[in-house]
Design a protein around this motif. Structure first.
Motif, PDB file in Angstrom:
ATOM      1  N   LYS A 247       9.415 -10.621  -3.635  1.00 24.95           N
ATOM      2  CA  LYS A 247       8.381 -10.805  -4.662  1.00 24.95           C
ATOM      3  C   LYS A 247       8.154 -12.295  -4.943  1.00 24.95           C
ATOM      4  O   LYS A 247       7.020 -12.757  -5.068  1.00 24.95           O
ATOM      5  CB  LYS A 247       8.764 -10.055  -5.943  1.00 24.95           C
ATOM      6  CG  LYS A 247       8.633  -8.537  -5.774  1.00 24.95           C
ATOM      7  CD  LYS A 247       8.936  -7.790  -7.044  1.00 24.95           C
ATOM      8  CE  LYS A 247       9.059  -6.295  -6.836  1.00 24.95           C
ATOM      9  NZ  LYS A 247       7.807  -5.573  -6.683  1.00 24.95           N
TER      10      LYS A 247
ATOM     11  N   VAL B 172       4.888  -4.481  -3.966  1.00 26.41           N
ATOM     12  CA  VAL B 172       5.724  -4.359  -2.765  1.00 26.41           C
ATOM     13  C   VAL B 172       7.118  -3.881  -3.166  1.00 26.41           C
ATOM     14  O   VAL B 172       7.420  -3.713  -4.354  1.00 26.41           O
ATOM     15  CB  VAL B 172       5.800  -5.691  -1.963  1.00 26.41           C
ATOM     16  CG1 VAL B 172       4.416  -6.195  -1.611  1.00 26.41           C
ATOM     17  CG2 VAL B 172       6.585  -6.758  -2.716  1.00 26.41           C
TER      18      VAL B 172
ATOM     19  N   VAL C 172       1.498   1.888   7.340  1.00 23.56           N
ATOM     20  CA  VAL C 172       1.415   2.235   5.913  1.00 23.56           C
ATOM     21  C   VAL C 172      -0.032   2.069   5.433  1.00 23.56           C
ATOM     22  O   VAL C 172      -0.567   2.897   4.699  1.00 23.56           O
ATOM     23  CB  VAL C 172       2.367   1.349   5.057  1.00 23.56           C
ATOM     24  CG1 VAL C 172       2.151   1.571   3.570  1.00 23.56           C
ATOM     25  CG2 VAL C 172       3.813   1.608   5.414  1.00 23.56           C
TER      26      VAL C 172
ATOM     27  N   ALA D 262       0.835  -1.213   0.000  1.00 25.58           N
ATOM     28  CA  ALA D 262       0.000   0.000   0.000  1.00 25.58           C
ATOM     29  C   ALA D 262       0.862   1.253   0.000  1.00 25.58           C
ATOM     30  O   ALA D 262       0.444   2.306   0.454  1.00 25.58           O
ATOM     31  CB  ALA D 262      -0.920  -0.026   1.216  1.00 25.58           C
TER      32      ALA D 262
ATOM     33  N   GLU E 166      10.948  -3.200  -4.161  1.00 21.12           N
ATOM     34  CA  GLU E 166      11.651  -3.784  -5.318  1.00 21.12           C
ATOM     35  C   GLU E 166      12.746  -4.747  -4.858  1.00 21.12           C
ATOM     36  O   GLU E 166      13.946  -4.447  -4.925  1.00 21.12           O
ATOM     37  CB  GLU E 166      12.222  -2.636  -6.176  1.00 21.12           C
ATOM     38  CG  GLU E 166      12.712  -3.042  -7.551  1.00 21.12           C
ATOM     39  CD  GLU E 166      11.592  -3.450  -8.502  1.00 21.12           C
ATOM     40  OE1 GLU E 166      10.466  -3.675  -8.081  1.00 21.12           O
ATOM     41  OE2 GLU E 166      11.897  -3.544  -9.701  1.00 21.12           O
TER      42      GLU E 166
ATOM     43  N   TYR F 148      -3.631  -4.756   0.782  1.00 25.93           N
ATOM     44  CA  TYR F 148      -2.916  -5.362   1.920  1.00 25.93           C
ATOM     45  C   TYR F 148      -1.506  -4.801   2.010  1.00 25.93           C
ATOM     46  O   TYR F 148      -0.857  -4.564   0.985  1.00 25.93           O
ATOM     47  CB  TYR F 148      -2.859  -6.890   1.702  1.00 25.93           C
ATOM     48  CG  TYR F 148      -1.825  -7.597   2.536  1.00 25.93           C
ATOM     49  CD1 TYR F 148      -2.100  -7.974   3.855  1.00 25.93           C
ATOM     50  CD2 TYR F 148      -0.569  -7.910   2.011  1.00 25.93           C
ATOM     51  CE1 TYR F 148      -1.153  -8.631   4.624  1.00 25.93           C
ATOM     52  CE2 TYR F 148       0.382  -8.568   2.776  1.00 25.93           C
ATOM     53  CZ  TYR F 148       0.084  -8.925   4.080  1.00 25.93           C
ATOM     54  OH  TYR F 148       1.032  -9.574   4.832  1.00 25.93           O
ATOM     55  N   ASP F 149      -1.041  -4.573   3.222  1.00 24.17           N
ATOM     56  CA  ASP F 149       0.374  -4.250   3.422  1.00 24.17           C
ATOM     57  C   ASP F 149       0.836  -4.919   4.704  1.00 24.17           C
ATOM     58  O   ASP F 149       0.055  -5.104   5.641  1.00 24.17           O
ATOM     59  CB  ASP F 149       0.587  -2.729   3.504  1.00 24.17           C
ATOM     60  CG  ASP F 149       2.038  -2.340   3.239  1.00 24.17           C
ATOM     61  OD1 ASP F 149       2.328  -1.798   2.159  1.00 24.17           O
ATOM     62  OD2 ASP F 149       2.900  -2.596   4.120  1.00 24.17           O
TER      63      ASP F 149
ATOM     64  N   SER G  74       6.444  -4.450 -10.723  1.00 22.11           N
ATOM     65  CA  SER G  74       7.887  -4.175 -10.614  1.00 22.11           C
ATOM     66  C   SER G  74       8.385  -3.248 -11.723  1.00 22.11           C
ATOM     67  O   SER G  74       7.976  -3.373 -12.870  1.00 22.11           O
ATOM     68  CB  SER G  74       8.654  -5.499 -10.688  1.00 22.11           C
ATOM     69  OG  SER G  74      10.027  -5.227 -10.843  1.00 22.11           O
ATOM     70  N   SER G  75       9.306  -2.343 -11.359  1.00 18.83           N
ATOM     71  CA  SER G  75       9.873  -1.433 -12.361  1.00 18.83           C
ATOM     72  C   SER G  75      11.015  -2.085 -13.119  1.00 18.83           C
ATOM     73  O   SER G  75      11.375  -1.622 -14.195  1.00 18.83           O
ATOM     74  CB  SER G  75      10.470  -0.204 -11.690  1.00 18.83           C
ATOM     75  OG  SER G  75       9.524   0.452 -10.961  1.00 18.83           O
TER      76      SER G  75
ATOM     77  N   ALA H  68       3.925   6.569 -12.653  1.00 22.52           N
ATOM     78  CA  ALA H  68       3.377   7.509 -11.664  1.00 22.52           C
ATOM     79  C   ALA H  68       3.611   8.960 -12.108  1.00 22.52           C
ATOM     80  O   ALA H  68       4.610   9.240 -12.754  1.00 22.52           O
ATOM     81  CB  ALA H  68       4.057   7.267 -10.316  1.00 22.52           C
TER      82      ALA H  68
HETATM   83  N1  LIG Z   1       7.888   4.561  -7.307  1.00 28.03           N
HETATM   84  C1  LIG Z   1       7.574   4.553  -8.587  1.00 28.03           C
HETATM   85  O1  LIG Z   1       7.526   5.604  -9.269  1.00 28.03           O
HETATM   86  C2  LIG Z   1       7.227   3.253  -9.257  1.00 28.03           C
HETATM   87  C3  LIG Z   1       6.645   3.271 -10.533  1.00 28.03           C
HETATM   88  C4  LIG Z   1       6.276   2.068 -11.132  1.00 28.03           C
HETATM   89  C5  LIG Z   1       6.507   0.867 -10.472  1.00 28.03           C
HETATM   90  N2  LIG Z   1       7.091   0.869  -9.224  1.00 28.03           N
HETATM   91  C6  LIG Z   1       7.278  -0.427  -8.561  1.00 28.03           C
HETATM   92  O2  LIG Z   1       6.198  -0.612  -7.635  1.00 28.03           O
HETATM   93  C7  LIG Z   1       6.635  -1.385  -6.527  1.00 28.03           C
HETATM   94  C8  LIG Z   1       6.373  -0.609  -5.252  1.00 28.03           C
HETATM   95  O3  LIG Z   1       7.076   0.614  -5.309  1.00 28.03           O
HETATM   96  P1  LIG Z   1       6.687   1.830  -4.366  1.00 28.03           P
HETATM   97  O4  LIG Z   1       7.381   3.014  -4.919  1.00 28.03           O
HETATM   98  O5  LIG Z   1       5.225   1.833  -4.130  1.00 28.03           O
HETATM   99  O6  LIG Z   1       7.419   1.375  -3.011  1.00 28.03           O
HETATM  100  P2  LIG Z   1       7.033   1.736  -1.503  1.00 28.03           P
HETATM  101  O7  LIG Z   1       8.266   1.516  -0.728  1.00 28.03           O
HETATM  102  O8  LIG Z   1       6.375   3.070  -1.433  1.00 28.03           O
HETATM  103  O9  LIG Z   1       5.935   0.643  -1.109  1.00 28.03           O
HETATM  104  C9  LIG Z   1       6.237  -0.705  -0.949  1.00 28.03           C
HETATM  105  C10 LIG Z   1       5.327  -1.270   0.123  1.00 28.03           C
HETATM  106  O10 LIG Z   1       5.483  -2.686   0.146  1.00 28.03           O
HETATM  107  C11 LIG Z   1       5.281  -3.087   1.498  1.00 28.03           C
HETATM  108  N3  LIG Z   1       5.819  -4.439   1.661  1.00 28.03           N
HETATM  109  C12 LIG Z   1       7.104  -4.855   1.695  1.00 28.03           C
HETATM  110  N4  LIG Z   1       7.147  -6.193   1.818  1.00 28.03           N
HETATM  111  C13 LIG Z   1       5.866  -6.628   1.846  1.00 28.03           C
HETATM  112  C14 LIG Z   1       5.264  -7.915   1.947  1.00 28.03           C
HETATM  113  N5  LIG Z   1       5.982  -9.018   2.042  1.00 28.03           N
HETATM  114  N6  LIG Z   1       3.910  -7.975   1.944  1.00 28.03           N
HETATM  115  C15 LIG Z   1       3.172  -6.850   1.847  1.00 28.03           C
HETATM  116  N7  LIG Z   1       3.692  -5.616   1.742  1.00 28.03           N
HETATM  117  C16 LIG Z   1       5.021  -5.517   1.751  1.00 28.03           C
HETATM  118  C17 LIG Z   1       5.983  -2.028   2.319  1.00 28.03           C
HETATM  119  O11 LIG Z   1       5.507  -2.019   3.654  1.00 28.03           O
HETATM  120  C18 LIG Z   1       5.625  -0.769   1.541  1.00 28.03           C
HETATM  121  O12 LIG Z   1       4.482  -0.142   2.057  1.00 28.03           O
HETATM  122  C19 LIG Z   1       8.109  -1.686  -6.773  1.00 28.03           C
HETATM  123  O13 LIG Z   1       8.218  -2.945  -7.369  1.00 28.03           O
HETATM  124  C20 LIG Z   1       8.536  -0.588  -7.753  1.00 28.03           C
HETATM  125  O14 LIG Z   1       9.596  -0.985  -8.574  1.00 28.03           O
HETATM  126  C21 LIG Z   1       7.436   2.025  -8.600  1.00 28.03           C
END
Ligand SMILES: NC(=O)c1ccc[n+]([C@@H]2O[C@H](COP(=O)([O-])OP(=O)(O)OC[C@H]3O[C@@H](n4cnc5c(N)ncnc54)[C@H](O)[C@@H]3O)[C@@H](O)[C@H]2O)c1
Length: 306
Positions: free
Chosen positions: A115, A108, A64, A37, A110, A58-59, A136-137, A161
């Motif tokens: 994952k 979740v 969070v 989340a 990266e 879910y997180d 995933s990015s 985003a």
């Molecule tokens: N930030 C960006 O601009 C962007 C853009 C596209 C894709 N992504 C991808 O999206 C994914 C998330 O990135 P983000 O920027 O939202 O990161 P973030 O750190 O903001 O959020 C990740 C969340 O995952 C949760 N988490 C970790 N392990 C977990 C588990 N086992 N079960 C449930 N929750 C868990 C964490 O508590 C955290 O809230 C990554 O794979 C990233 O590469 C990010």
């Protein structure tokens, strides 16, 4: 009608019926499980809820999750879509979150191991027909799919985003993703008013990130080798594309630590010396010159008044 013509006609008719059937498959998706989340998970949840999907988010971190609830509720109120608020449900138990969902989007942190572990848990809790996607990015789903049995039901759905400003989603197969799953994914992306960016083959960096990567790489080389000034490169970009910001301004906004890590991962994958991020960039990161967030990067920023 001759026999061959009749045969062709039947084939075309069958194809049309199959296409219609596949298009309707996205309509079978009503409930979506979003895992994570954070920055992306909450945006995907909010966007899909606005397009009439029921969301289970879910997180692992309850703080969070609470924060995401505040973010989504506020965003929906701002849009005067209060009736949608109850369509988003928040969970701190994975199994409960995944009950009866037709699509799961993993968003979740990266980390490949996290994952992989999660994909295997997800598969245990969802029905055989559920599609499991990763946002995933950098990891193609082919690097995650070993942890699941139903490899035909996984794919990459990569959002950009902020989603409301950049409504497009990369869609890429794993090694065994079925046509039906891919088509359903594509239709679902369209159903949330995003443009599907269709990868016909495996592509590191997906579709647009790969283009952006090429731009970044050339800009960084020109800067590091002293070929041109950042202001001039940004200006050229603005004039040519009509965009308000040039690549160096955009990199400052993203964060130079993020840029350095992403460039390093491209280099690790390609091993092409031209992909190596410049040492000059590494030194800036070490000095905490990370761009907008630290007040200094390629440009210097005045701190916001409190
Ligand atoms: N930030 C960006 O601009 C962007 C853009 C596209 C894709 N992504 C991808 O999206 C994914 C998330 O990135 P983000 O920027 O939202 O990161 P973030 O750190 O903001 O959020 C990740 C969340 O995952 C949760 N988490 C970790 N392990 C977990 C588990 N086992 N079960 C449930 N929750 C868990 C964490 O508590 C955290 O809230 C990554 O794979 C990233 O590469 C990010």
């Amino acid at each position: 009608m001759e026999l061959n013509q009749a045969k062709d006609f039947m084939i075309i008719q069958n194809e049309i019926i199959l296409k219609k059937k596949m298009k309707n498959m996205s309509l079978n998706i009503k409930k979506i499980g979003i895992i994570g989340a954070g920055f992306m998970g909450r945006q995907i949840a909010n966007w899909a809820a606005l397009h009439n999907y029921t969301i289970h988010i879910y997180d692992i971190d309850s703080e969070v999750l609470e924060d995401a609830k505040g973010f989504i509720t506020k965003a929906l109120k701002r849009k005067h879509e209060e009736h949608v608020i109850t369509k988003v449900k928040y969970f701190n138990i994975l199994e409960s979150a995944l009950k009866d969902v037709e699509l799961v989007i993993e968003a979740v942190s990266e980390d490949l191991n996290i994952k992989k572990k999660l994909f295997s848990q997800i598969e245990d809790y969802v029905s055989e027909d559920t599609i499991i996607a990763t946002n995933s990015s950098s990891f193609p789903v082919s690097k995650i799919e070993d942890s699941v049995q139903r490899k035909e039901r996984v794919l990459n759905l990569h959002f950009y985003a902020p989603i409301n400003v950049r409504p497009m989603v990369d869609i890429m197969r794993g090694t065994q993703t079925s046509d039906e799953v891919f088509e359903t994914g594509k239709n679902w992306i369209e159903s949330i008013e995003c443009t599907p960016l269709i990868l016909k083959k495996h592509s590191f960096g997906f579709l647009f990130n790969r283009i952006w990567r090429a731009v970044k790489r050339e800009c960084l080389i020109m800067w590091a080798d002293g070929i041109a000034d950042i202001e001039n490169i940004d200006e050229a970009w603005r004039i040519f594309t009509g965009m308000p910001m040039g690549p160096f301004t955009m990199m400052d906004g993203i964060g130079l630590d993020v840029i350095y890590n992403v460039e390093s991962s491209y280099f690790k994958e390609s091993k092409d010396p031209r992909d190596r991020p410049p040492d000059k960039l590494k030194k800036m990161v070490e000095r905490s010159e990370l761009g907008l967030k630290t007040g200094k990067g390629f440009y210097t920023y005045r701190k916001k008044k409190k």
